[in-house]
Design an enzyme around this catalytic site. Sequence first.
Site, PDB file in Angstrom:
ATOM      1  N   LYS A 130       0.862  -1.186   0.000  1.00  0.00           N
ATOM      2  CA  LYS A 130       0.000   0.000   0.000  1.00  0.00           C
ATOM      3  C   LYS A 130       0.890   1.224   0.000  1.00  0.00           C
ATOM      4  O   LYS A 130       1.999   1.176   0.529  1.00  0.00           O
ATOM      5  CB  LYS A 130      -0.900   0.032   1.246  1.00  0.00           C
ATOM      6  N   ASP A 170      -6.997   4.280  -4.593  1.00  0.00           N
ATOM      7  CA  ASP A 170      -7.670   4.064  -3.301  1.00  0.00           C
ATOM      8  C   ASP A 170      -8.304   5.423  -2.973  1.00  0.00           C
ATOM      9  O   ASP A 170      -8.533   6.227  -3.891  1.00  0.00           O
ATOM     10  CB  ASP A 170      -6.665   3.608  -2.221  1.00  0.00           C
TER      11      ASP A 170
END
Length: 451
Positions: A130, A170
Site C-alpha cells: 500500500k 484508493d
Amino acid sequence: MDKFTRNYVDGFMAELIAKNPGETEFHQAVREVVESVAPYVTANPYLMDLKILERMVEPERVIMFRVPWMDDRGEIHINKGYRVQMNSSIGPYKGGIRFHSSVNLSIMKFLAFEQTFKNSLTTLPMGGAKGGSDFSPRGKSDAEVMRFCQSFMTELQRHIGPDTDVPAGDIGVGGREVGFLFGQYKRLRDEFTGTLTGKGQNWGGSLMRPEATGYGACYFAQEMLATRGKSFEGQTVVISGAGNVAQYAAEKATALGAKVVTLSDSDGFIYDPDGISVEKLGYVKKLKNVIRGRIKEYVKEYPSAQYFEHQRPWGISCDIAMPCATQNEIDADDARKLVDNGCYCVAEGANMPTTPEAIAIFQNAKLLYSPGKASNAGGVATSGLEMSQNSMRLKWTAEEVDEKLHGIMSDIHSACVKYGTEEDGYVNYVKGANIAGFIKVANSMVEQGLV
Ligand code: NDP
Ligand code: 2IT
C-alpha cells in the site's frame, strides 16, 4: 481457544505493540488476523518454529520520502510519501495508493497487511503493498493535483515496476490521479507497461476496473444472502461514502432490485427515502467525479431527500448495510443501532470500516457479516486481470471481465465458508477469510526459505 493458544496470541500482540508503538490501526488489523489464525498456527508448530507470523507483520520494505510541490499561487508545500511493500511471497507487490490528510505510517501498514491476505484470497498471483501521502486532493486544482502526482512518482518510480510492484487507486486516487502518475512513470522510465492498474481505457486499462470493487462487494453479498434464501430484491440498503466504491455498490445493488437510501462523505450523509435511482446516481457521479462537489448538494437537486450534517448513516433503518468510505466508520453504538433496526447483512466495501467491538456485536447477533478483505477484493482482483491483459497486450470484453470477477467473488465466498463455518453452522467470514488468505501465503513463505 485453548490456554496455550490464548497465551501465544497475547504474547505475540504484546511484542508487536512494543515493536511498533502508537500504530493503532496496524495493531487492530494484526490482532484480527492473529486471533483467527492462531489455532491453525499452534496446531502446526513448524509455523511457530519458522516464525512465519512474526515475519508476516514485519514489512519486507518501507519506503518513506519527501514530496515537494508548488501550488497555483507559487507557494511551496511538502508532503510525506509512503510505499509499504509488505509481502511478495505469492507475487509482485500489489495494492492501492491513498491520498488523504489522515495518511500516516500506521494506516499504510494496516492497509498493506490487509492487502496481503485479500490478494491471496483472489486466487491471483499478487503480493501485498500500500502507498500514499498525507496530501489531500480536496479543493486542489487539476494542475496542482498533476504537479503533486508528478513529484510523488518522481521518487516512487525507482521502487516499482510490472514485475516488482504495481500500484493502483484508493481514497483520493481515481482515474485522474492514475493518469498523471502513469504519465510521469512512463516519462521517467521510458517504458509502457502495466505498472499501474486502473488506467484509462485507451491506454491499457481493463474494462470493469472502475466498477469492480462496488460490483464485487454486491456479488459477495449476493452469495451471503443466498445462504439464507435471500437476495437484494426489495431490500433497503444503507451505503456510506460517495466515491468509487460507494457509487458502484449503489449501482449494482439497485440493478439487483434493492432500494439504496443513503450516501455520505466526510461532512455528513443524505437520506433519500424514495431510493437513489439510476438517474439520481448519474447526478451523484457527475457531482463527485466531474464537479468534485459535496454530497449535501444532492438535496438541492432532489428536495425530498434530507441531509444530516456531521452524522453517519447507520441510524437509518435497513436490511443491508455497506460501509464504503473509510476505516473504523462503524463503532459499537452504530452496530447496535443497525442490529436493533433489523439489519441482517453487512458487506464491507471499505477496508476495516468496522471496529472490533462492532464486529463482535454483529457476530453475536448472527448477522451475515463480511470483512473488507473478502468482500472488497473484487477491485484488486480486476487489477490482477488488468495486469494479465497488459502482459498479453490484449483487451478482454466487459462481459469476459465481469464473468471472471463474478467467479472470483464466488470462490472467495466458498473459501470463507470452508474455513469459517462454526459448529452451530454460523459462517464466521472473518475467520474464514483470514485462515484461507493466511494458509497460501504461509505455505509459500515456508517453501521459499528464510527470506
Ligand atoms: P474515494 O476517494 O473514491 O471515496 C471515498 C469516500 O469516502 C468519499 O465519499 C469520502 O468523502 C469518504 N471518506 C473518505 N475518508 C473519510 C473519512 N475519514 N470519514 C468519512 N468519510 C470519508 O475512495 P474509494 O471509494 O476508492 O475508497 C473507499 C474505501 O474503499 C476505502 O476504505 C478504500 O480503502 C476501499 N477500497 C477501495 C478500492 C478501490 O478499488 N478503489 C478497493 C478496495 C477497497 P470525502 O469526499 O469527504 O473525503
Ligand atoms: O484496497 C484495495 O484493494 C485497493 N485499493 C485496490 C488495490 C488494487 O491494486 O487494485
